[in-house]
Design a protein around this motif. Structure first.
Motif, PDB file in Angstrom:
ATOM      1  N   VAL A 148      -6.732   6.963  -6.335  1.00  0.00           N
ATOM      2  CA  VAL A 148      -7.901   7.224  -6.900  1.00  0.00           C
ATOM      3  C   VAL A 148      -9.043   6.955  -7.865  1.00  0.00           C
ATOM      4  O   VAL A 148      -8.779   6.989  -8.602  1.00  0.00           O
ATOM      5  N   GLY A 149      -9.725   6.379  -7.234  1.00  0.00           N
ATOM      6  CA  GLY A 149     -11.493   6.603  -8.140  1.00  0.00           C
ATOM      7  C   GLY A 149     -12.522   7.859  -8.467  1.00  0.00           C
ATOM      8  O   GLY A 149     -12.644   7.573  -7.532  1.00  0.00           O
ATOM      9  N   LEU A 150     -11.959   7.229  -9.556  1.00  0.00           N
ATOM     10  CA  LEU A 150     -13.414   8.427 -10.077  1.00  0.00           C
ATOM     11  C   LEU A 150     -14.402   8.338 -10.935  1.00  0.00           C
ATOM     12  O   LEU A 150     -13.377   7.947 -12.085  1.00  0.00           O
ATOM     13  N   GLY A 151     -15.900   7.922 -10.757  1.00  0.00           N
ATOM     14  CA  GLY A 151     -16.339   7.542 -11.904  1.00  0.00           C
ATOM     15  C   GLY A 151     -18.002   7.035 -11.724  1.00  0.00           C
ATOM     16  O   GLY A 151     -17.569   7.580 -10.062  1.00  0.00           O
ATOM     17  N   GLY A 152     -18.515   6.697 -12.368  1.00  0.00           N
ATOM     18  CA  GLY A 152     -20.081   6.212 -11.155  1.00  0.00           C
ATOM     19  C   GLY A 152     -19.524   5.274 -10.695  1.00  0.00           C
ATOM     20  O   GLY A 152     -18.064   4.779  -9.699  1.00  0.00           O
ATOM     21  N   GLY A 153     -19.972   4.316  -9.761  1.00  0.00           N
ATOM     22  CA  GLY A 153     -20.400   3.101  -8.906  1.00  0.00           C
ATOM     23  C   GLY A 153     -19.007   1.897  -9.403  1.00  0.00           C
ATOM     24  O   GLY A 153     -18.250   1.193  -8.358  1.00  0.00           O
ATOM     25  N   ALA A 154     -19.285   1.650 -10.494  1.00  0.00           N
ATOM     26  CA  ALA A 154     -18.322   0.317 -10.887  1.00  0.00           C
ATOM     27  C   ALA A 154     -16.884   0.662 -11.057  1.00  0.00           C
ATOM     28  O   ALA A 154     -16.735  -0.232 -10.247  1.00  0.00           O
ATOM     29  N   ALA A 155     -16.303   1.985 -11.752  1.00  0.00           N
ATOM     30  CA  ALA A 155     -15.050   2.025 -11.516  1.00  0.00           C
ATOM     31  C   ALA A 155     -14.982   2.241 -10.122  1.00  0.00           C
ATOM     32  O   ALA A 155     -13.169   1.726 -10.020  1.00  0.00           O
ATOM     33  N   THR A 156     -15.284   2.602  -9.565  1.00  0.00           N
ATOM     34  CA  THR A 156     -14.957   3.169  -7.958  1.00  0.00           C
ATOM     35  C   THR A 156     -14.632   1.750  -7.791  1.00  0.00           C
ATOM     36  O   THR A 156     -14.065   1.671  -6.468  1.00  0.00           O
ATOM     37  N   ASP A 157     -15.872   0.421  -7.241  1.00  0.00           N
ATOM     38  CA  ASP A 157     -15.777  -0.663  -7.390  1.00  0.00           C
ATOM     39  C   ASP A 157     -14.288  -1.127  -7.176  1.00  0.00           C
ATOM     40  O   ASP A 157     -13.660  -1.720  -6.738  1.00  0.00           O
ATOM     41  N   LEU A 158     -14.403  -1.317  -8.997  1.00  0.00           N
ATOM     42  CA  LEU A 158     -12.464  -1.354  -9.288  1.00  0.00           C
ATOM     43  C   LEU A 158     -11.585  -1.143  -8.814  1.00  0.00           C
ATOM     44  O   LEU A 158     -10.620  -1.244  -8.373  1.00  0.00           O
ATOM     45  N   ALA A 159     -11.434   0.042  -8.081  1.00  0.00           N
ATOM     46  CA  ALA A 159     -10.224   0.986  -8.373  1.00  0.00           C
ATOM     47  C   ALA A 159     -10.328   1.112  -6.925  1.00  0.00           C
ATOM     48  O   ALA A 159      -8.847   1.103  -5.896  1.00  0.00           O
ATOM     49  N   GLY A 160     -11.403   0.093  -5.590  1.00  0.00           N
ATOM     50  CA  GLY A 160     -11.029  -0.042  -4.466  1.00  0.00           C
ATOM     51  C   GLY A 160     -10.168  -1.372  -4.209  1.00  0.00           C
ATOM     52  O   GLY A 160      -9.419  -1.367  -3.079  1.00  0.00           O
ATOM     53  N   PHE A 161     -10.463  -2.020  -4.858  1.00  0.00           N
ATOM     54  CA  PHE A 161      -9.895  -3.557  -4.993  1.00  0.00           C
ATOM     55  C   PHE A 161      -8.865  -3.384  -5.063  1.00  0.00           C
ATOM     56  O   PHE A 161      -8.092  -4.406  -4.813  1.00  0.00           O
ATOM     57  N   ALA A 162      -8.443  -2.683  -6.261  1.00  0.00           N
ATOM     58  CA  ALA A 162      -6.987  -2.578  -6.298  1.00  0.00           C
ATOM     59  C   ALA A 162      -5.969  -1.510  -5.793  1.00  0.00           C
ATOM     60  O   ALA A 162      -5.618  -2.463  -5.462  1.00  0.00           O
ATOM     61  N   ALA A 163      -6.447  -0.784  -4.855  1.00  0.00           N
ATOM     62  CA  ALA A 163      -5.981  -0.349  -4.292  1.00  0.00           C
ATOM     63  C   ALA A 163      -5.692  -1.781  -2.892  1.00  0.00           C
ATOM     64  O   ALA A 163      -4.649  -1.499  -2.523  1.00  0.00           O
ATOM     65  N   ALA A 164      -6.701  -1.820  -2.915  1.00  0.00           N
ATOM     66  CA  ALA A 164      -7.030  -3.228  -1.529  1.00  0.00           C
ATOM     67  C   ALA A 164      -5.494  -4.594  -1.766  1.00  0.00           C
ATOM     68  O   ALA A 164      -4.768  -5.204  -1.168  1.00  0.00           O
ATOM     69  N   SER A 165      -5.756  -5.023  -3.496  1.00  0.00           N
ATOM     70  CA  SER A 165      -4.922  -6.083  -3.540  1.00  0.00           C
ATOM     71  C   SER A 165      -3.597  -5.185  -4.082  1.00  0.00           C
ATOM     72  O   SER A 165      -2.577  -6.479  -3.630  1.00  0.00           O
ATOM     73  N   TYR A 166      -2.900  -4.026  -4.646  1.00  0.00           N
ATOM     74  CA  TYR A 166      -1.528  -3.685  -5.027  1.00  0.00           C
ATOM     75  C   TYR A 166      -0.985  -3.836  -3.989  1.00  0.00           C
ATOM     76  O   TYR A 166      -1.363  -3.423  -2.683  1.00  0.00           O
ATOM     77  N   LEU A 167       0.096  -4.640  -3.457  1.00  0.00           N
ATOM     78  CA  LEU A 167       1.240  -3.832  -2.398  1.00  0.00           C
ATOM     79  C   LEU A 167       0.573  -4.566  -1.143  1.00  0.00           C
ATOM     80  O   LEU A 167       0.614  -3.723  -0.232  1.00  0.00           O
ATOM     81  N   ARG A 168      -0.384  -5.840  -1.416  1.00  0.00           N
ATOM     82  CA  ARG A 168      -1.708  -5.908  -0.014  1.00  0.00           C
ATOM     83  C   ARG A 168      -1.927  -4.615   1.047  1.00  0.00           C
ATOM     84  O   ARG A 168      -2.730  -4.562   1.821  1.00  0.00           O
ATOM     85  N   GLY A 169      -2.485  -3.597   0.026  1.00  0.00           N
ATOM     86  CA  GLY A 169      -3.504  -2.461   0.482  1.00  0.00           C
ATOM     87  C   GLY A 169      -2.530  -1.301   0.257  1.00  0.00           C
ATOM     88  O   GLY A 169      -1.204  -0.954   0.818  1.00  0.00           O
ATOM     89  N   VAL A 170      -2.545  -0.258  -0.419  1.00  0.00           N
ATOM     90  CA  VAL A 170      -1.952   1.098  -0.340  1.00  0.00           C
ATOM     91  C   VAL A 170      -4.039   2.015   0.191  1.00  0.00           C
ATOM     92  O   VAL A 170      -4.846   1.546  -0.065  1.00  0.00           O
ATOM     93  N   ALA A 171      -3.333   2.844   0.091  1.00  0.00           N
ATOM     94  CA  ALA A 171      -4.317   4.420   0.488  1.00  0.00           C
ATOM     95  C   ALA A 171      -5.176   4.195  -1.240  1.00  0.00           C
ATOM     96  O   ALA A 171      -5.371   4.380  -1.846  1.00  0.00           O
ATOM     97  N   PHE A 172      -6.320   4.671  -0.176  1.00  0.00           N
ATOM     98  CA  PHE A 172      -7.718   4.854  -1.303  1.00  0.00           C
ATOM     99  C   PHE A 172      -8.276   6.008  -1.016  1.00  0.00           C
ATOM    100  O   PHE A 172      -8.845   5.807  -0.125  1.00  0.00           O
TER     101      PHE A 172
END
Length: 345
Positions: A90-114
């Motif tokens: 779950v990404g909480l914050g401004g656009g930079a933080a949610t961009d990062l959180a989304g990419f972490a979700a996309a990358s971790y274990l080849r993709g988890v829910a975001f």
């Protein structure tokens, strides 16, 4: 509360309204909450109370978080917390933080829910919707990333009350852009005195601005066609951010970039829309630019993701709500830059 549906192969909803942070629910048992260090503590506490996250990861503020180094640290913390394949980020914050959180979700274990909870106007109108995630490189903005649509987006308008006037006006650039490329009714509404935290037309205008992007990404998630139109003003904007090492904020850069794109549009034979973009700049009051030369900016524009082997491409406007994508000859780019710089100082 307003609800905007985003369609496509992985549909989801964007909810816009007050008090959403205290009513969050996700089906996943294991949740990683990612938020920037400068986020008001009450927002983090509200999300924690609603979600009971397995781990809360704090990252640097604004674009300082959008680096491969920070991404690596986030991924390590997810692994250390044993977030499983059926967990969520779950990404909480401004656009930079949610961009990062989304990419972490996309990358971790080849993709988890975001899931994403934008807390800035810029994040709500732009970064949170559409599934684009990523980080920056020293060579340019958003050069590493993935398309990874969220399961849901919650835009709690109460969070906007904590923003300074300057930060709120930064975010308004993306809403105004949606007016220029698709819904001209937004232009006057964004500049209205009631478009402000607590204002009478905030929720409706915000929802309508989000609906423009939702419609575009529903039809073109991976930017094979019209999604490129959402980058109106962004070719110069990203160059300004990169050449100044992010001393120019994204919202201010988009304001400047839209005016440059309007000058280019006029030079390429389109309707003169510079009165609209100049009106926005006067309302936005972006921070002054440092001294810049065309030669310094051009290499960064050439690295823009819309560029191809044949050169730099720009999103321009034939008229309001009539965008198109085209290559612009370098002499035209240079002349428009001269005119633009003369106007913005």
């Amino acid at each position: 509360m307003r609800r905007i549906e985003v369609g496509g192969t992985q549909p989801y909803a964007v909810e816009v309204g007050a008090g959403l942070l205290s009513r969050l629910q996700v089906p996943q048992r294991h949740v990683a909450l990612i938020s920037p260090v400068d986020l008001p503590r009450q927002f983090v506490a509200a999300a924690q109370a609603s979600l009971s996250p397995t781990v809360t990861v704090t990252v640097p503020a604004r674009d300082d978080c959008k680096t491969l180094t920070v991404l690596g640290g986030v991924l390590s913390k997810l692994a250390a917390a044993n977030i499983p394949r059926d967990g969520a980020v779950v990404g909480l914050g401004g656009g930079a933080a949610t961009d990062l959180a989304g990419f972490a979700a996309a990358s971790y274990l080849r993709g988890v829910a975001f899931y994403t909870l934008p807390t800035t106007l810029l994040g709500m109108v732009d970064a949170a919707v559409g599934g684009k995630t990523g980080v920056n490189l020293p060579e340019g903005k958003n050069l590493v990333g993935a398309f990874h649509p969220p399961k849901a987006v919650w835009c709690d308008t109460d969070t906007l009350a904590t923003l300074s006037g300057a930060v709120f006006r930064e975010g308004a650039a993306e809403a105004y852009k949606h007016g220029l490329i698709a819904d001209p009714s937004l232009l006057a509404r964004v500049l209205s005195p009631e478009f402000r935290p607590g204002g009478a037309n905030l929720e409706a205008t915000l929802a309508d601005a989000i609906a423009v992007k939702a419609g575009v990404v529903t039809r073109d998630l991976t930017e094979q066609g019209e999604r490129a139109f959402l980058n109106f003003g962004h070719t110069l904007a990203h160059a300004l951010e990169a050449v100044t090492h992010h001393a120019v904020t994204h919202g201010d850069a988009v304001g400047y970039g839209m005016h440059y794109a309007a000058v280019l549009s006029r030079e390429m034979g389109g309707t003169d829309l510079t009165p609209h973009t100049w009106a926005f700049l006067k309302w936005q009051r972006p921070a002054p630019l440092p001294p810049l030369t065309f030669e310094a900016v051009l290499p960064y524009m050439a690295r823009d993701k819309k560029a191809d082997a044949q050169g730099v491409r720009f999103v321009l406007l034939h008229d309001l709500a009539r965008p198109y994508l085209t290559r612009v000859p370098e002499p035209v780019l240079r002349e428009a830059f001269r005119q633009w710089q003369g106007a913005v100082g």
